[in-house]
Write an enzyme that holds these catalytic residues in place. Structure first.
Site, PDB file in Angstrom:
ATOM      1  N   HIS A 222      44.109  50.132 -11.388  1.00 57.68           N
ATOM      2  CA  HIS A 222      42.912  49.662 -11.967  1.00 57.68           C
ATOM      3  C   HIS A 222      41.648  50.135 -11.811  1.00 57.68           C
ATOM      4  CE1 HIS A 222      40.065  46.079 -12.908  1.00 57.68           C
ATOM      5  NE2 HIS A 222      39.574  46.472 -11.957  1.00 57.68           N
TER       6      HIS A 222
ATOM      7  N   ASP B 174      40.966  41.466 -13.255  1.00 58.93           N
ATOM      8  CA  ASP B 174      39.681  41.532 -12.216  1.00 58.93           C
ATOM      9  C   ASP B 174      38.451  40.695 -12.588  1.00 58.93           C
ATOM     10  OD1 ASP B 174      38.852  42.050  -9.630  1.00 58.93           O
ATOM     11  OD2 ASP B 174      37.812  43.771 -10.412  1.00 58.93           O
TER      12      ASP B 174
END
Ligand SMILES: *[C@@H]1O[C@H](CO)[C@@H](O)[C@H](O)[C@H]1NC(C)=O
Ligand SMILES: *[C@@H]1O[C@H](CO)[C@@H](O)[C@H](O)[C@H]1NC(C)=O
Ligand SMILES: *[C@@H]1O[C@H](CO)[C@@H](O)[C@H](O)[C@H]1NC(C)=O
Length: 362
Positions: free
Chosen positions: A35, A160
């Site tokens: 990420h 996220d």
């Protein structure tokens, strides 16, 4: 006649047992991922090169360099890449030879998949739909122009952002995505969904579009990281798989047992016997060898020792969706938004949109 009937009955019995056994088995889709925030504590360019690492150790160029190397070592290995702002910076620095290798990994062996593939993973609460469409278009156009239509992402991956809007789900559906996965939903909602096994659903995201706005939606289990104890990144300190019984610290039996336990625990909260393990986290895979060497061993030993109960394999979110689709299940539906987001009692992540995001992190 009698004996033939007996044989048929026996075959029927065997077939029934086989079906039951395979239905009870848990299928674990290993999804290696990173990420990579497109700007957070450092600038985008600092994150790309790994500059100013005293602020935060993170260098995306090394992630793409080492993942491409490691994927070539074992055709079973997979990886998903999401943030095109970084991928494009990296691509522009590669030789024709490396570009050819990457094209093959994307379009032929399909080990490397673009997922989401906008310029960044946009916020959903404060953004206007025009800006979302623009930033998604820039990334998706790059994929289309450099890798062709077969590389087109099939999955929205917003692991996220702080809550999720039906507008974003509708845009993903209209972009042709088959599914949408994320991690951050209200803790009460998540607890309810865990106990009801409704972590996955069909989101009817658009009142005006009807079915054209529907999209399969999944909430991830361990946030977007690996099960506890199974982070094999340079940024983690979990134990590697130590598999030579002659050496100190042999731990295969213990590691296999806790992996199987984690799989059973997660599967108990999902509607099917297929589950995803998100193997990665923020800026992981800077040295991809460390992850893949241990994942190869984990896959090998879990299948060897517990394969009748838990089958593990490298996968991607799109392959996971295909597996669910084949099961022909019926899902609950969801309308409205996943807002506001609270990760604990009295912990609503809403002030962030009226205050400055920078102050929030101070
Ligand atoms: C980041 O690195 C550059 C070049 O060394 C330096 O000029 C700058 O002050 C650094 N920024 C921070 C916030 O440390
Ligand atoms: C790839 O997966 C297959 C099927 O699970 C397995 O038989 C094979 O050994 C794996 N290859 C490597 C290099 O791990
Ligand atoms: C899936 O469900 C549809 C509709 O109920 C049915 O027609 C089809 O045969 C099912 N397929 C499988 C593989 O079970």
């Amino acid at each position: 006649m009698a004996s033939l009937a007996a044989v048929c009955l026996l075959l029927l019995a065997v077939a029934t047992v086989a079906v039951t056994a395979s239905d009870d088995k848990i299928y674990v889709h290993i999804v290696p991922h990173t990420h990579d925030d497109v700007g957070w504590l450092k600038t985008v360019d600092e994150y790309f090169y790994g500059a100013n690492n005293s602020i935060q150790h993170a260098g995306v160029q090394y992630i793409l360099d080492t993942v491409v190397d490691e994927l070539q070592k074992n055709p079973n290995r997979t990886f998903i890449y999401v943030e095109m702002a970084f991928f494009v910076r990296w691509w522009n620095e590669q030789t024709d030879e490396t570009k050819q290798i990457v094209r093959k990994l994307v379009t032929e062996t399909r080990q490397l998949e673009f997922i989401n593939a906008g310029w960044c993973m946009n916020d959903e609460a404060a953004t206007d739909y025009n800006a979302i469409i623009d930033q998604m278009s820039i990334g998706l156009r790059f994929v289309e122009e450099n890798f062709g239509p077969s590389a087109r992402p099939r999955v929205g991956w917003h692991i996220d952002p702080f809550g999720h809007s039906s507008q974003m789900a509708s845009i993903h559906s209209q972009l042709g995505m088959d599914g949408f996965f994320f991690a951050r939903i209200d803790y009460d909602d998540k607890n309810q969904r865990l106990s009801d096994k409704t972590m996955e659903m069909v989101w009817q995201s658009s009142q005006s579009l009807g079915a054209a706005g529907d999209i399969f939606t999944g909430v991830l289990y361990y946030f977007y990281g690996p099960p506890p104890g199974f982070c094999f990144d340079v940024r983690c300190s979990d134990q590697p798989i130590q598999d030579d019984p002659k050496l100190f610290g042999y731990n295969v039996d213990g590691r296999v047992a806790s992996f199987v336990k984690a799989a059973q625990e997660q599967a108990a909260h999902y509607a099917s016997n297929h589950i995803m393990f998100t193997m990665g986290s923020d800026f992981n895979y800077e040295n991809a060898l460390e992850w893949y060497k241990n994942l190869d061993k984990l896959v090998h030993y879990v299948n060897k020792k517990m394969g009748d109960q838990v089958e593990v394999f490298y996968s991607t979110p799109s392959r996971y969706l295909d597996a669910l689709n084949k099961l022909n299940l019926t899902w609950t539906t969801k309308t409205d938004d996943f807002f506001p987001y609270a990760d604990n009692p009295h912990s609503f992540w809403t002030g962030i949109y009226t205050f400055s995001i920078y102050r929030f992190y101070l």
